[in-house]
Design an enzyme around this catalytic site. Structure first.
Site, PDB file in Angstrom:
ATOM      1  N   GLU A 170      42.132  41.854  46.089  1.00 17.04           N
ATOM      2  CA  GLU A 170      43.185  40.964  45.558  1.00 17.04           C
ATOM      3  C   GLU A 170      42.644  39.560  45.279  1.00 17.04           C
ATOM      4  O   GLU A 170      43.336  38.574  45.475  1.00 17.04           O
ATOM      5  CB  GLU A 170      44.392  40.879  46.518  1.00 17.04           C
ATOM      6  CG  GLU A 170      44.984  42.193  46.927  1.00 17.04           C
ATOM      7  CD  GLU A 170      45.278  43.100  45.762  1.00 17.04           C
ATOM      8  OE1 GLU A 170      45.544  42.598  44.660  1.00 17.04           O
ATOM      9  OE2 GLU A 170      45.178  44.331  45.952  1.00 17.04           O
ATOM     10  N   GLY A 171      41.430  39.506  44.774  1.00 19.43           N
ATOM     11  CA  GLY A 171      40.834  38.203  44.444  1.00 19.43           C
ATOM     12  C   GLY A 171      39.961  37.728  45.580  1.00 19.43           C
ATOM     13  O   GLY A 171      40.444  37.475  46.678  1.00 19.43           O
TER      14      GLY A 171
END
Lengths: 598, 598
Positions: B447-448
């Site tokens: 998620e990043g």
């Protein structure tokens, strides 16, 4: 395309330009050597490590050792690697010629070992432990003991272990209950029967070599049959897996530990004397066991630091390769934070991104800083061996817990960044970095946890001698800073180092003035991390001084080292003051936390 | 003897005393609820997590998902756990009653989810992702899409994924090449044929549920057949594994990733359209795909932080249990550093040692600090939902990258200490802490990555709006510090917090004044870590203020929280200034490092 795991330019610079190892050949012990023989050993090691150790790195992780029919089996590649190592004469590298050795300085042996540890730390652990074991025997054993047990180790035929911990006594060795009952004197020395359980024995059993020489700590019962309390009653015994008459000794493998990483090194629970008593011969005087064993443990501590540094180097180099190959994203350009990128342009190699460069440079600063620290310490081992001056011994004592713990802590931090550079790929077993990280996680634990090293540094090595050894180190640090003050581009760093050293010295003075030993070690762990950061900053600055005149070196290499030095001072060294903050204020919030409040 | 993995006293304090979640019931959306219904959900979750999720934690690590005959198989315990979760109504927890939901506030849903993530983060990922997927559909889908795809997810019958990354496009989503060709309009919306490869798809295939709703980012080709460059051309599509007519969609599992941890969550490479095109229905307008997906990604970022915090809590509590049970060593006493211990005395529990207490207290400060940060952020989600005021939205935007990254970074640091407390045992698979550590290592990546969150925080959330959202946060921090200044025992911490906040604000002002966006983000990562430390220090101080009047609470619990707050300020907060040092000086040593110098 795998680069060397350890940059050969760096190893060459550290050994020759910085540590001047060739000067060691002035001493009689190393007089047969030269820069050429040192370099030949390093090149041989680099090649053997690549050809025989790196090749089964992942397989040894995937196919763990198994215990079957009371015997431990490992993949055959490990035995083949150790055979190649022995055949090249490396198991004898740092032993004297009269013991069949090559008589290499320890610092050169350590540099050679770095290649093996980077290639496969778990396989390299066998010869590393064996050499430490043999060195104890050569130093403290009788001629008969040396011939019977050390020489086969030095020849690379047998392996060795150290059997210290027990299930109820890990860090607390005074609590061991393995019992050694006197049997008789024989040509191999005073013979005993040992009974007890030893835990965490690396290389405790395997099918790599025909025999294993266990060095076992045990207690000799008093006249009343009771074991003496504490560490003073501990003696050391040679307990071979196979006895000189070819029969098996009374040693059973009670279990194998299944580890997060470092899996190729078997780790055993050994039961001695289930059938009545394992046969062992005492080394040295009764009650001297721990003091003797500390020689092996101290050497092992530096080698643990070396392994952590080598893994940090490997992670750095592998993530560097990845960052050069992997294309992703575009560089920020122009005035607009979001829109300065042209989406139609091809993607760039991720090494073009500032944050990736930062993660690479941090790894370089940690990895090469750790390697410098360990080799500096190994150089002190040689100075201590050949010169025996008090200063080398005191500095070595002071730096040993740091050489063990700092690479373990920050080598792991480097490996964390190596994973991060790989992104999701780094979290998979398709790449090496996740295994490197798991392997390296052992290093802050074995051969004395971080907390034990911290207590050793602050308690035994600093406060007990009222800072005498610390002052010796300080004079070296101040001397380097003084030279750096004369160089424009190094002057700000010299100033920062002097300030931080003064700060640390003030903290030590305050601890001494307070004279409250029960509380002095409360915050020893952050002290250890801060101390390590300051020491490594000094070693970077000292390297920078030497680099300036290393005109024959590749300019890109020199530039890179100087930038790593600057990085360490700008990004890392400021943390030392933050780490010292609670030590300086005698913060007791942790130490006085009531159990119920957790 | 396993304590709860998350201290129920802390969860209760955070939700009720500190965040006042009961006040949310004043809003129409939550008016059917009360403290009692919130507490019932938490107790139900705690029990279900213990009975159905914790029970297969180690098995799901040992027995990895397998790909056979094109299908992914997981251990049956995962499906059973998710069934129990759905049958308890939890998959519908935070959805509105008209969608079959319980209408719970997000913060209560998050607190309940913390129990599941602590018990088994990999199994909990399925309902977590499914809820995020369904929420996108409920918000952006048509009634027909909601009925066909979201309702079975909310009922807990199907699971959902998000398909963003591709092998050549991870962090750089503008570079995706999955192609969606318009087919026809039908009752489920504009129908397309999708072709392309999606990488890192968590829950991408499994045998847990009869259908999987993939939300897929793809590009619609222009009239010339070319895909539009950049992120502006991305649209979002519903691509179910099984089509409404019961046939299989054209989606093939091309591979499974084998991960360091988090293994119970399958992670797939999916090929869409190998047989001509997978059927997908567009959600929202063409070109709005990434904007819509960000709703799911933002929610997922907070949930990643929650998982990291939950694992930190579990490691803390398990190492606390261990430290209370394990006996080793003796306490330092008297004046002599070495000899103050009586070797004949029995060994003490290791929790008696100052360094073990420090490692426990550090974990408490990290774990409970991370949990507070995540729940504070989840509370902002609710305020944004019901009130829709600009301040909540701005603060949520500012804190989201921190709520994702800080728990991921320092939750892992906590888990590292949990291993360390266990010593060698912690490195073996006989204890849970080594797996917790491996599981948690994913969180700084998915998620990043940390670097992506750092650029989001400093670039988009701070510099782009000239520090407007930062000032909103600052006014809250200063208000808390102002109240703390009136309390003797908190005043020094209030002063320290104000100084650090002023320092950070100065750094931001300097970055704004410099107006060099291409270089402004060079040191965004250390900025993010420093920012997180200051925010968490604030949340600890704010909790301390509330604790003082929480007179009904267990005194030992209150004392423990106050000591954890003091620990954080004494040992951790000083690092913020060190982290900011290179940001403040615009240090470009990393950003300008030439490739050749590595």
């Amino acid at each position: 395309m795998t680069s060397e795991f350890i940059d050969p330019r760096d190893l060459d610079f550290l050994l020759h330009d910085w540590l001047g190892v060739e000067r060691l050949t002035r001493h009689a012990a190393y007089a047969d050597h030269s820069r050429d023989t040192f370099d030949a050993i390093l090149e041989l090691s680099r090649r053997l490590a690549a050809d025989h150790f790196a090749t089964h790195y992942k397989k040894a992780d995937r196919v763990e050792p198994v215990l079957a029919d009371g015997k431990v089996h490992v993949i055959p590649e490990i035995a083949a690697a150790i055979r190649a190592y022995a055949e090249a004469g490396l198991s004898a590298a740092s032993f004297a010629p009269e013991h069949g050795g090559l008589g290499l300085p320890h610092v050169v042996e350590a540099a050679a070992m770095a290649h093996f540890m980077a290639a496969n730390v778990a396989t390299a652990a066998y010869p590393m432990l064996t050499a430490g074991n043999a060195r104890v025997l050569v130093r403290f054993g009788t001629p008969a003991q040396i011939e019977a047990f050390a020489l086969p180790e030095i020849a690379g035929s047998w392996t060795g272990t150290m059997c210290l911990s027990e299930p109820q006594a890990g860090s607390s060795l005074g609590d061991i209950t393995t019992r050694a009952t006197f049997d008789a004197d024989d040509p191999l020395g005073p013979r005993y029967r040992l009974t007890g359980n030893k835990m965490w024995i690396s290389g405790g059993d395997h099918d790599i070599a025909p025999n294993i020489v266990h060095l076992v700590l045990a207690k000799i019962p008093g006249a009343d049959g009771a074991l003496p309390p504490g560490t003073a009653g501990i003696s050391l015994f040679i307990v071979p897996k196979i006895l000189p008459d070819g029969t098996r000794n009374d040693i059973a493998v009670a279990g194998l530990n299944h580890k997060m990483g470092y899996r190729g090194t078997t780790n055993c629970l050994l039961n001695f004397g289930e059938l009545g008593g394992a046969t062992g011969w005492r080394v040295g005087a009764a009650g001297q066991g721990l003091a003797i064993m500390f020689h092996m443990m101290n050497e092992a501590r530096i080698m643990i630091g070396l392994g952590a540094a080598a893994l940090a180097c490997r992670g750095y180099r592998q993530s560097l390769d990845y960052a050069r190959e992997r294309r992703q994203g575009r560089q920020v350009g122009g005035k607009d934070l979001a829109g300065g990128k042209n989406p139609a342009a091809p993607q760039v190699s991720i090494i073009a991104h500032a944050d990736v460069k930062r993660m690479l440079l941090a790894q370089k600063a940690f990895a090469e800083g750790a390697l410098a620290l360990v080799l500096y310490s190994a150089r002190l081992v040689d100075e201590d061996r050949v010169g025996g001056d008090a200063e080398s011994a005191a500095l070595l004592g002071l730096l040993t817990p740091v050489a063990k713990s700092w690479p373990s802590e920050f080598g792991l931090a480097a490996n964390d960044l190596a994973i991060q550079i790989h992104g999701g790929y780094g979290y998979t077993r398709d790449f090496d970095v996740e295994q490197i990280y798991r392997d390296n996680r052992l290093n802050p634990i074995h051969e004395g946890t971080h907390g034990i090293q911290a207590a050793d540094l602050l308690g035994r090595k600093i406060l007990r001698d009222k800072g005498a050894a610390l002052d010796l180190l300080g004079s070296r640090i101040i001397a380097s800073a003084g030279r750096a003050t004369l160089v424009d581009e190094l002057r700000p760093m010299a100033g920062r180092l002097l300030r931080d050293w003064a700060r640390l010295s003030d903290v030590v003075d305050a601890l001494l003035a307070r004279d409250d030993p029960a509380r002095a070690l409360d915050n020893a762990s952050p002290f250890l991390s801060a101390f390590g950061h300051i020491v490594v900053a000094w070693l970077w600055l000292d390297q920078a001084l030497v680099l300036r005149s290393a005109e024959g070196r590749d300019p890109a290499f020199r530039a890179g080292k100087l930038l790593a030095c600057r990085y360490f001072f700008a990004f890392e060294l400021p943390k030392a003051e933050a780490l010292l903050a609670p030590v300086a204020t005698f913060c007791d919030v942790a130490a006085t936390m009531p159990d119920a409040a957790f």
